[in-house]
Design a protein around this motif. Structure first.
Motif, PDB file in Angstrom:
ATOM      1  N   ASN A  40       0.820  -1.227   0.000  1.00 22.06           N
ATOM      2  CA  ASN A  40       0.000   0.000   0.000  1.00 22.06           C
ATOM      3  C   ASN A  40       0.845   1.263   0.000  1.00 22.06           C
ATOM      4  O   ASN A  40       0.394   2.320  -0.444  1.00 22.06           O
ATOM      5  CB  ASN A  40      -0.941   0.007   1.206  1.00 22.06           C
ATOM      6  CG  ASN A  40      -2.064  -1.007   1.069  1.00 22.06           C
ATOM      7  OD1 ASN A  40      -2.391  -1.443  -0.035  1.00 22.06           O
ATOM      8  ND2 ASN A  40      -2.650  -1.394   2.188  1.00 22.06           N
ATOM      9  N   ASP A  41       2.071   1.161   0.506  1.00 20.16           N
ATOM     10  CA  ASP A  41       2.970   2.316   0.539  1.00 20.16           C
ATOM     11  C   ASP A  41       3.776   2.473  -0.751  1.00 20.16           C
ATOM     12  O   ASP A  41       4.446   3.488  -0.931  1.00 20.16           O
ATOM     13  CB  ASP A  41       3.966   2.186   1.702  1.00 20.16           C
ATOM     14  CG  ASP A  41       3.281   2.186   3.056  1.00 20.16           C
ATOM     15  OD1 ASP A  41       2.217   2.821   3.171  1.00 20.16           O
ATOM     16  OD2 ASP A  41       3.810   1.553   3.993  1.00 20.16           O
ATOM     17  N   PHE A  42       3.740   1.488  -1.621  1.00 20.03           N
ATOM     18  CA  PHE A  42       4.571   1.487  -2.827  1.00 20.03           C
ATOM     19  C   PHE A  42       4.152   2.624  -3.764  1.00 20.03           C
ATOM     20  O   PHE A  42       3.012   2.668  -4.220  1.00 20.03           O
ATOM     21  CB  PHE A  42       4.432   0.133  -3.533  1.00 20.03           C
ATOM     22  CG  PHE A  42       5.246   0.008  -4.794  1.00 20.03           C
ATOM     23  CD1 PHE A  42       6.605   0.277  -4.790  1.00 20.03           C
ATOM     24  CD2 PHE A  42       4.643  -0.401  -5.983  1.00 20.03           C
ATOM     25  CE1 PHE A  42       7.352   0.144  -5.950  1.00 20.03           C
ATOM     26  CE2 PHE A  42       5.374  -0.524  -7.143  1.00 20.03           C
ATOM     27  CZ  PHE A  42       6.736  -0.259  -7.128  1.00 20.03           C
ATOM     28  N   PRO A  43       5.068   3.564  -4.085  1.00 15.25           N
ATOM     29  CA  PRO A  43       4.672   4.755  -4.837  1.00 15.25           C
ATOM     30  C   PRO A  43       4.809   4.645  -6.357  1.00 15.25           C
ATOM     31  O   PRO A  43       4.489   5.601  -7.062  1.00 15.25           O
ATOM     32  CB  PRO A  43       5.648   5.820  -4.303  1.00 15.25           C
ATOM     33  CG  PRO A  43       6.876   5.059  -3.967  1.00 15.25           C
ATOM     34  CD  PRO A  43       6.427   3.679  -3.526  1.00 15.25           C
ATOM     35  N   PHE A  44       5.293   3.498  -6.850  1.00 18.34           N
ATOM     36  CA  PHE A  44       5.573   3.399  -8.284  1.00 18.34           C
ATOM     37  C   PHE A  44       4.744   2.303  -8.946  1.00 18.34           C
ATOM     38  O   PHE A  44       5.247   1.471  -9.701  1.00 18.34           O
ATOM     39  CB  PHE A  44       7.070   3.133  -8.506  1.00 18.34           C
ATOM     40  CG  PHE A  44       7.963   4.108  -7.798  1.00 18.34           C
ATOM     41  CD1 PHE A  44       7.982   5.443  -8.167  1.00 18.34           C
ATOM     42  CD2 PHE A  44       8.763   3.691  -6.732  1.00 18.34           C
ATOM     43  CE1 PHE A  44       8.798   6.351  -7.509  1.00 18.34           C
ATOM     44  CE2 PHE A  44       9.587   4.587  -6.073  1.00 18.34           C
ATOM     45  CZ  PHE A  44       9.601   5.922  -6.460  1.00 18.34           C
ATOM     46  N   LYS A  45       3.462   2.318  -8.681  1.00 16.83           N
ATOM     47  CA  LYS A  45       2.604   1.236  -9.167  1.00 16.83           C
ATOM     48  C   LYS A  45       2.435   1.231 -10.682  1.00 16.83           C
ATOM     49  O   LYS A  45       1.972   0.235 -11.247  1.00 16.83           O
ATOM     50  CB  LYS A  45       1.235   1.297  -8.475  1.00 16.83           C
ATOM     51  CG  LYS A  45       1.296   0.960  -6.976  1.00 16.83           C
ATOM     52  CD  LYS A  45      -0.077   0.889  -6.344  1.00 16.83           C
ATOM     53  CE  LYS A  45      -0.034   0.415  -4.902  1.00 16.83           C
ATOM     54  NZ  LYS A  45       0.572   1.351  -3.985  1.00 16.83           N
ATOM     55  N   HIS A  49       5.941  -4.358 -11.571  1.00 15.48           N
ATOM     56  CA  HIS A  49       6.211  -4.762 -10.200  1.00 15.48           C
ATOM     57  C   HIS A  49       5.480  -6.054  -9.873  1.00 15.48           C
ATOM     58  O   HIS A  49       4.556  -6.454 -10.580  1.00 15.48           O
ATOM     59  CB  HIS A  49       5.801  -3.663  -9.213  1.00 15.48           C
ATOM     60  CG  HIS A  49       4.324  -3.365  -9.223  1.00 15.48           C
ATOM     61  ND1 HIS A  49       3.743  -2.512 -10.135  1.00 15.48           N
ATOM     62  CD2 HIS A  49       3.314  -3.808  -8.417  1.00 15.48           C
ATOM     63  CE1 HIS A  49       2.438  -2.445  -9.896  1.00 15.48           C
ATOM     64  NE2 HIS A  49       2.160  -3.225  -8.854  1.00 15.48           N
ATOM     65  N   THR A  50       5.891  -6.681  -8.775  1.00 14.82           N
ATOM     66  CA  THR A  50       5.250  -7.904  -8.338  1.00 14.82           C
ATOM     67  C   THR A  50       5.448  -8.096  -6.843  1.00 14.82           C
ATOM     68  O   THR A  50       6.374  -7.532  -6.254  1.00 14.82           O
ATOM     69  CB  THR A  50       5.824  -9.136  -9.075  1.00 14.82           C
ATOM     70  OG1 THR A  50       5.086 -10.300  -8.691  1.00 14.82           O
ATOM     71  CG2 THR A  50       7.292  -9.352  -8.723  1.00 14.82           C
ATOM     72  N   THR A  51       4.567  -8.877  -6.246  1.00 16.47           N
ATOM     73  CA  THR A  51       4.732  -9.282  -4.848  1.00 16.47           C
ATOM     74  C   THR A  51       5.091 -10.764  -4.756  1.00 16.47           C
ATOM     75  O   THR A  51       5.209 -11.303  -3.663  1.00 16.47           O
ATOM     76  CB  THR A  51       3.434  -9.028  -4.045  1.00 16.47           C
ATOM     77  OG1 THR A  51       2.371  -9.807  -4.626  1.00 16.47           O
ATOM     78  CG2 THR A  51       3.056  -7.555  -4.056  1.00 16.47           C
ATOM     79  N   LYS A  52       5.272 -11.406  -5.904  1.00 20.00           N
ATOM     80  CA  LYS A  52       5.468 -12.862  -5.952  1.00 20.00           C
ATOM     81  C   LYS A  52       6.888 -13.223  -6.383  1.00 20.00           C
ATOM     82  O   LYS A  52       7.354 -12.799  -7.441  1.00 20.00           O
ATOM     83  CB  LYS A  52       4.458 -13.493  -6.902  1.00 20.00           C
ATOM     84  CG  LYS A  52       3.007 -13.260  -6.497  1.00 20.00           C
ATOM     85  CD  LYS A  52       2.053 -13.980  -7.413  1.00 20.00           C
ATOM     86  CE  LYS A  52       0.600 -13.710  -7.028  1.00 20.00           C
ATOM     87  NZ  LYS A  52       0.309 -14.124  -5.633  1.00 20.00           N
ATOM     88  N   VAL A  53       7.555 -14.035  -5.584  1.00 17.95           N
ATOM     89  CA  VAL A  53       8.903 -14.488  -5.904  1.00 17.95           C
ATOM     90  C   VAL A  53       8.884 -15.357  -7.160  1.00 17.95           C
ATOM     91  O   VAL A  53       9.848 -15.364  -7.939  1.00 17.95           O
ATOM     92  CB  VAL A  53       9.513 -15.249  -4.713  1.00 17.95           C
ATOM     93  CG1 VAL A  53      10.862 -15.854  -5.075  1.00 17.95           C
ATOM     94  CG2 VAL A  53       9.663 -14.317  -3.515  1.00 17.95           C
ATOM     95  N   SER A  54       7.791 -16.070  -7.403  1.00 18.17           N
ATOM     96  CA  SER A  54       7.698 -16.915  -8.601  1.00 18.17           C
ATOM     97  C   SER A  54       7.820 -16.084  -9.873  1.00 18.17           C
ATOM     98  O   SER A  54       8.394 -16.536 -10.875  1.00 18.17           O
ATOM     99  CB  SER A  54       6.380 -17.688  -8.603  1.00 18.17           C
ATOM    100  OG  SER A  54       5.272 -16.791  -8.574  1.00 18.17           O
ATOM    101  N   VAL A  55       7.306 -14.860  -9.842  1.00 18.12           N
ATOM    102  CA  VAL A  55       7.433 -13.966 -11.002  1.00 18.12           C
ATOM    103  C   VAL A  55       8.897 -13.582 -11.206  1.00 18.12           C
ATOM    104  O   VAL A  55       9.384 -13.501 -12.335  1.00 18.12           O
ATOM    105  CB  VAL A  55       6.556 -12.713 -10.812  1.00 18.12           C
ATOM    106  CG1 VAL A  55       6.814 -11.690 -11.920  1.00 18.12           C
ATOM    107  CG2 VAL A  55       5.081 -13.097 -10.787  1.00 18.12           C
ATOM    108  N   LEU A  56       9.605 -13.346 -10.110  1.00 19.56           N
ATOM    109  CA  LEU A  56      11.025 -13.012 -10.205  1.00 19.56           C
ATOM    110  C   LEU A  56      11.833 -14.168 -10.785  1.00 19.56           C
ATOM    111  O   LEU A  56      12.768 -13.960 -11.561  1.00 19.56           O
ATOM    112  CB  LEU A  56      11.586 -12.659  -8.818  1.00 19.56           C
ATOM    113  CG  LEU A  56      10.938 -11.490  -8.078  1.00 19.56           C
ATOM    114  CD1 LEU A  56      11.685 -11.222  -6.777  1.00 19.56           C
ATOM    115  CD2 LEU A  56      10.907 -10.231  -8.938  1.00 19.56           C
ATOM    116  N   LYS A  57      11.466 -15.379 -10.405  1.00 24.56           N
ATOM    117  CA  LYS A  57      12.190 -16.540 -10.930  1.00 24.56           C
ATOM    118  C   LYS A  57      12.013 -16.647 -12.437  1.00 24.56           C
ATOM    119  O   LYS A  57      12.960 -16.905 -13.181  1.00 24.56           O
ATOM    120  CB  LYS A  57      11.703 -17.814 -10.237  1.00 24.56           C
ATOM    121  CG  LYS A  57      12.590 -19.006 -10.544  1.00 24.56           C
ATOM    122  CD  LYS A  57      12.227 -20.220  -9.722  1.00 24.56           C
ATOM    123  CE  LYS A  57      13.197 -21.352 -10.050  1.00 24.56           C
ATOM    124  NZ  LYS A  57      12.822 -22.616  -9.403  1.00 24.56           N
TER     125      LYS A  57
END
Length: 346
Positions: A40-45, A49-57
């Protein structure tokens, strides 16, 4: 170059923003990783972006820039520690957790210590670049001068005082200074006092100071996440053992701390919480530690060109060109267990 901007706490946004701007200017591809509890604090929506490590992989990055203590060992990319503060005396600052391939240090004080650790562990590299959060000092130090002028006018005040303590229960001055902050505000209408707390501060003290601000006209509880704005406009800082001290001293302005555990104290440090009022007056009027601040500037962050983010990006680019991109990082069984507990298994 494909880069992950890795955020576990909301203070990471202000540290990584200058790097994001450099990546954009270079047309490098990047993605933010944001833990769900700070989303909710993330200013660059509008950025990827992602909240999931699987996406990073699946992203298969070349570089992961981390202003925190952990990063999944199983992700592809040069795992790069860029730090979240300048407080080398805090427990854990020089702890080698074996998650990182590269440490990008802020100044000689940090570089020398990590190079000693490099000789001991022999599984990471160290390069000094400066710290991107402070690039604004070299580029736009007067960015908020109009805001400060309006603030002083609104409150008919003469000076801006910033209180920014650490959150650590053993080190914080929060429980000990609340009445002194109240008295300072009540007796000195010429001061406007800004309260800026670490996001991990105990909720009971956040609530107590919010009530104080609600009931005291010249005290303002600041909710904005990036402290740089308030460092730039404040005339003096009150704190304890917090990395924000060094960020403020680099602006060549006076600091008052209480019971600091810093190795080399080049500012006003006291064990007497009741001395707050007199210490503020003395340091605002006489600035007795002005000459001794040079050590911090030379050793902790000697870069005033506003280009630390550029150096970081070019450093990691050169590093992977020379050494290649790590597919993963080998860790002990216990370290792998900790990463799995924080981020899940690969």
């Amino acid at each position: 170059m494909k880069v992950i901007l890795f955020c576990q706490n909301n203070y990471a946004f202000g540290i990584l923003e200058p790097i994001k701007e450099v990546l954009e200017a270079n047309n490098d591809d990047f993605i933010w990783f944001v833990k769900e509890h700070i989303y909710n604090d993330f200013p660059f929506k509008s950025d990827k972006h992602t909240t999931k490590v699987s996406v990073l992989k699946a992203y298969k990055s070349d570089v992961i820039l981390v202003p925190g203590n952990e990063v999944p060992h199983y992700l592809r990319g040069l795992k790069t520690q860029i730090f979240h503060g300048l407080a080398g005396e805090k427990k854990g600052h020089f702890r080698i957790r074996h998650y990182f391939d590269l440490y990008l240090t802020q100044g000689p004080y940090f570089t020398n210590k990590f190079n000693e650790l490099k000789e001991e562990h022999k599984n990471f590299d160290v390069i000094e670049t400066g710290w991107p959060k402070l690039d604004i000092y070299g580029k736009d130090k007067n960015k908020y001068s109009n805001y400060k002028a309006e603030l002083l006018k609104t409150y008919s005040a003469e000076k801006v005082i910033l209180y920014a303590p650490t959150f650590s229960p053993k080190l914080t001055s929060g429980p000990h200074l609340i009445n002194q902050i109240k008295n300072l505000a009540n007796k000195h209408a010429e001061y406007v006092i800004l309260l800026k707390f670490h996001p991990l501060m105990a909720q009971e003290w956040l609530d107590a100071y919010k009530i104080l601000a609600e009931n005291t006209p010249n005290i303002i509880f600041q909710e904005e996440k990036n402290i740089i704005k308030f460092l730039l406009i404040a005339d003096i800082l009150i704190s304890d053992t917090s990395s924000v001290i060094y960020e403020f001293i680099l602006l060549d302005k006076p600091v008052i701390t209480f019971n600091s555990i810093s190795e080399k104290i080049n500012w006003e440090n006291s064990t007497d919480y009741n001395a707050l009022e007199n210490l503020v007056k003395t340091n605002l009027e006489k600035d007795p530690f002005s000459k001794s601040r040079a050590y911090i500037n030379n050793q902790f962050h000697p870069y005033n060109d506003g280009k630390s983010a550029e150096r970081m990006v070019e450093t990691v680019r050169s590093y992977i060109t020379k050494h290649g991109v790590p597919e993963k990082r080998n860790l002990s069984f216990l370290r792998r267990l900790k990463i799995h507990s924080i981020f899940g298994k690969s």
